[in-house]
Design a protein around this motif. Structure first.
Motif, PDB file in Angstrom:
ATOM      1  N   PHE A   1       0.824  -1.206   0.000  1.00 50.56           N
ATOM      2  CA  PHE A   1       0.000   0.000   0.000  1.00 50.56           C
ATOM      3  C   PHE A   1       0.859   1.258   0.000  1.00 50.56           C
ATOM      4  CE2 PHE A   1      -3.551  -2.671   1.446  1.00 50.56           C
ATOM      5  CZ  PHE A   1      -4.519  -2.202   0.583  1.00 50.56           C
ATOM      6  N   ALA A   2       1.926   1.253   0.777  1.00 53.01           N
ATOM      7  CA  ALA A   2       2.805   2.417   0.819  1.00 53.01           C
ATOM      8  C   ALA A   2       3.477   2.636  -0.532  1.00 53.01           C
ATOM      9  CB  ALA A   2       3.856   2.245   1.913  1.00 53.01           C
ATOM     10  N   ALA A   3       3.912   1.572  -1.169  1.00 49.54           N
ATOM     11  CA  ALA A   3       4.567   1.698  -2.472  1.00 49.54           C
ATOM     12  C   ALA A   3       3.569   2.108  -3.550  1.00 49.54           C
ATOM     13  CB  ALA A   3       5.234   0.382  -2.843  1.00 49.54           C
ATOM     14  N   THR A   4       2.359   1.574  -3.488  1.00 45.98           N
ATOM     15  CA  THR A   4       1.346   1.905  -4.496  1.00 45.98           C
ATOM     16  C   THR A   4       0.951   3.371  -4.423  1.00 45.98           C
ATOM     17  OG1 THR A   4       0.525  -0.350  -4.471  1.00 45.98           O
ATOM     18  CG2 THR A   4      -0.956   1.322  -5.324  1.00 45.98           C
ATOM     19  N   SER A   5       0.898   3.919  -3.237  1.00 47.98           N
ATOM     20  CA  SER A   5       0.510   5.330  -3.127  1.00 47.98           C
ATOM     21  C   SER A   5       1.499   6.235  -3.841  1.00 47.98           C
ATOM     22  CB  SER A   5       0.372   5.739  -1.660  1.00 47.98           C
ATOM     23  OG  SER A   5       1.628   5.708  -1.019  1.00 47.98           O
ATOM     24  N   THR A   6       2.771   5.903  -3.819  1.00 46.21           N
ATOM     25  CA  THR A   6       3.751   6.735  -4.525  1.00 46.21           C
ATOM     26  C   THR A   6       3.720   6.493  -6.023  1.00 46.21           C
ATOM     27  OG1 THR A   6       5.497   5.113  -4.142  1.00 46.21           O
ATOM     28  CG2 THR A   6       5.285   6.899  -2.551  1.00 46.21           C
ATOM     29  N   THR A   7       3.418   5.279  -6.461  1.00 47.82           N
ATOM     30  CA  THR A   7       3.385   5.031  -7.903  1.00 47.82           C
ATOM     31  C   THR A   7       2.156   5.660  -8.557  1.00 47.82           C
ATOM     32  OG1 THR A   7       2.321   2.877  -7.607  1.00 47.82           O
ATOM     33  CG2 THR A   7       4.721   2.915  -7.739  1.00 47.82           C
ATOM     34  N   ILE A   8       1.062   5.767  -7.832  1.00 44.67           N
ATOM     35  CA  ILE A   8      -0.121   6.440  -8.379  1.00 44.67           C
ATOM     36  C   ILE A   8       0.211   7.904  -8.663  1.00 44.67           C
ATOM     37  CG2 ILE A   8      -2.422   7.280  -7.788  1.00 44.67           C
ATOM     38  CD1 ILE A   8      -2.824   4.599  -6.312  1.00 44.67           C
ATOM     39  N   VAL A   9       0.892   8.531  -7.734  1.00 39.97           N
ATOM     40  CA  VAL A   9       1.272   9.932  -7.923  1.00 39.97           C
ATOM     41  C   VAL A   9       2.293  10.063  -9.051  1.00 39.97           C
ATOM     42  CG1 VAL A   9       2.379  11.910  -6.830  1.00 39.97           C
ATOM     43  CG2 VAL A   9       0.719  10.548  -5.569  1.00 39.97           C
ATOM     44  N   SER A  10       3.204   9.116  -9.161  1.00 38.88           N
ATOM     45  CA  SER A  10       4.218   9.222 -10.216  1.00 38.88           C
ATOM     46  C   SER A  10       3.586   9.202 -11.599  1.00 38.88           C
ATOM     47  CB  SER A  10       5.254   8.107 -10.088  1.00 38.88           C
ATOM     48  OG  SER A  10       4.704   6.857 -10.450  1.00 38.88           O
ATOM     49  N   GLY A  11       2.502   8.474 -11.773  1.00 39.00           N
ATOM     50  CA  GLY A  11       1.809   8.486 -13.053  1.00 39.00           C
ATOM     51  C   GLY A  11       1.151   9.820 -13.343  1.00 39.00           C
ATOM     52  N   GLY A  12       0.692  10.482 -12.300  1.00 37.94           N
ATOM     53  CA  GLY A  12       0.028  11.764 -12.478  1.00 37.94           C
ATOM     54  C   GLY A  12       0.975  12.923 -12.717  1.00 37.94           C
ATOM     55  N   ILE A  13       2.208  12.809 -12.253  1.00 38.60           N
ATOM     56  CA  ILE A  13       3.140  13.939 -12.378  1.00 38.60           C
ATOM     57  C   ILE A  13       4.246  13.668 -13.383  1.00 38.60           C
ATOM     58  CG2 ILE A  13       2.719  14.807 -10.070  1.00 38.60           C
ATOM     59  CD1 ILE A  13       5.946  13.220 -10.427  1.00 38.60           C
ATOM     60  N   ALA A  14       4.117  12.604 -14.160  1.00 38.33           N
ATOM     61  CA  ALA A  14       5.165  12.240 -15.116  1.00 38.33           C
ATOM     62  C   ALA A  14       5.496  13.419 -16.026  1.00 38.33           C
ATOM     63  CB  ALA A  14       4.727  11.041 -15.943  1.00 38.33           C
ATOM     64  N   MET A  15       6.763  13.737 -16.116  1.00 37.45           N
ATOM     65  CA  MET A  15       7.295  14.809 -16.959  1.00 37.45           C
ATOM     66  C   MET A  15       6.820  16.201 -16.533  1.00 37.45           C
ATOM     67  SD  MET A  15       9.215  13.005 -18.890  1.00 37.45           S
ATOM     68  CE  MET A  15       9.754  14.108 -20.152  1.00 37.45           C
ATOM     69  N   ARG A  16       6.270  16.331 -15.336  1.00 32.33           N
ATOM     70  CA  ARG A  16       5.808  17.637 -14.851  1.00 32.33           C
ATOM     71  C   ARG A  16       6.575  18.093 -13.613  1.00 32.33           C
ATOM     72  NH1 ARG A  16       0.548  14.945 -15.650  1.00 32.33           N
ATOM     73  NH2 ARG A  16      -0.266  15.693 -17.621  1.00 32.33           N
ATOM     74  N   MET A  17       7.428  17.253 -13.088  1.00 30.60           N
ATOM     75  CA  MET A  17       8.124  17.560 -11.836  1.00 30.60           C
ATOM     76  C   MET A  17       9.564  17.063 -11.951  1.00 30.60           C
ATOM     77  SD  MET A  17       7.125  16.176  -8.017  1.00 30.60           S
ATOM     78  CE  MET A  17       5.532  16.946  -7.923  1.00 30.60           C
ATOM     79  N   LYS A  18      10.480  17.768 -11.313  1.00 26.82           N
ATOM     80  CA  LYS A  18      11.864  17.318 -11.295  1.00 26.82           C
ATOM     81  C   LYS A  18      11.977  16.035 -10.484  1.00 26.82           C
ATOM     82  CE  LYS A  18      14.028  21.776 -11.882  1.00 26.82           C
ATOM     83  NZ  LYS A  18      15.042  22.689 -11.397  1.00 26.82           N
ATOM     84  N   PHE A  19      12.906  15.171 -10.883  1.00 30.20           N
ATOM     85  CA  PHE A  19      13.047  13.869 -10.251  1.00 30.20           C
ATOM     86  C   PHE A  19      13.423  13.989  -8.771  1.00 30.20           C
ATOM     87  CE2 PHE A  19      15.496   9.970  -9.291  1.00 30.20           C
ATOM     88  CZ  PHE A  19      14.452   9.063  -9.437  1.00 30.20           C
ATOM     89  N   LYS A  20      14.265  14.941  -8.433  1.00 36.96           N
ATOM     90  CA  LYS A  20      14.660  15.120  -7.028  1.00 36.96           C
ATOM     91  C   LYS A  20      13.452  15.475  -6.162  1.00 36.96           C
ATOM     92  CE  LYS A  20      19.404  16.564  -7.825  1.00 36.96           C
ATOM     93  NZ  LYS A  20      20.391  17.624  -7.661  1.00 36.96           N
ATOM     94  N   VAL A  21      12.589  16.315  -6.695  1.00 38.71           N
ATOM     95  CA  VAL A  21      11.390  16.705  -5.953  1.00 38.71           C
ATOM     96  C   VAL A  21      10.475  15.501  -5.771  1.00 38.71           C
ATOM     97  CG1 VAL A  21       9.365  18.198  -5.957  1.00 38.71           C
ATOM     98  CG2 VAL A  21      11.563  19.069  -6.758  1.00 38.71           C
ATOM     99  N   TYR A  22      10.331  14.672  -6.822  1.00 40.90           N
ATOM    100  CA  TYR A  22       9.507  13.468  -6.694  1.00 40.90           C
ATOM    101  C   TYR A  22      10.094  12.518  -5.655  1.00 40.90           C
ATOM    102  CZ  TYR A  22       7.464   8.972  -7.454  1.00 40.90           C
ATOM    103  OH  TYR A  22       6.872   7.772  -7.234  1.00 40.90           O
ATOM    104  N   CYS A  23      11.409  12.363  -5.622  1.00 40.32           N
ATOM    105  CA  CYS A  23      12.036  11.487  -4.625  1.00 40.32           C
ATOM    106  C   CYS A  23      11.762  11.989  -3.215  1.00 40.32           C
ATOM    107  CB  CYS A  23      13.539  11.377  -4.875  1.00 40.32           C
ATOM    108  SG  CYS A  23      13.938  10.415  -6.336  1.00 40.32           S
ATOM    109  N   LEU A  24      11.817  13.291  -3.014  1.00 43.86           N
ATOM    110  CA  LEU A  24      11.478  13.848  -1.698  1.00 43.86           C
ATOM    111  C   LEU A  24      10.019  13.576  -1.348  1.00 43.86           C
ATOM    112  CD1 LEU A  24      13.350  17.262  -1.773  1.00 43.86           C
ATOM    113  CD2 LEU A  24      13.799  15.331  -0.276  1.00 43.86           C
ATOM    114  N   PHE A  25       9.124  13.730  -2.321  1.00 44.90           N
ATOM    115  CA  PHE A  25       7.723  13.449  -2.076  1.00 44.90           C
ATOM    116  C   PHE A  25       7.503  11.985  -1.733  1.00 44.90           C
ATOM    117  CE2 PHE A  25       3.898  11.525  -3.774  1.00 44.90           C
ATOM    118  CZ  PHE A  25       2.960  12.114  -2.946  1.00 44.90           C
TER     119      PHE A  25
END
Length: 87
Positions: free
Chosen positions: A28-52
């Motif tokens: 569940f914890a891993a899925t919550s981050t992958t759902i967001v990664s699909g929504g922000i693909a190519m819209r956010m810097k990778f470092k910021v996504y890693c922090l999120f």
């Protein structure tokens, strides 16, 4: 128990249940981050996504413990978590 497992590891059934519950919550914890990664693909810097992603997993741990643990205060109040499937 606390963070470390307190089950009897001589018994393969109880230790298997302990690790199965851990993997279930981890998914569940891993899925919550992958759902967001699909929504922000190519819209956010990778470092910021890693922090999120790090923040989201850490924040998820506390409410999950409060609800799912036998010693969790929300669980003792009778709260049930249906992962969004409740009324």
């Amino acid at each position: 128990g606390d963070f470390a497992p307190t089950e009897n590891f001589d018994d393969p059934v109880s230790s298997g249940i302990q690790y199965a519950q851990y993997l279930f919550q981890l998914s569940f914890a891993a899925t919550s981050t992958t759902i967001v990664s699909g929504g922000i693909a190519m819209r956010m810097k990778f470092k910021v996504y890693c922090l999120f992603a790090f923040w989201a997993v850490i924040v998820y741990c506390f409410p999950a413990h409060w609800v799912w643990s036998e010693t969790g205060w929300l669980g003792r109040l009778g709260v049930h978590d249906f992962a969004g499937g409740g009324p």
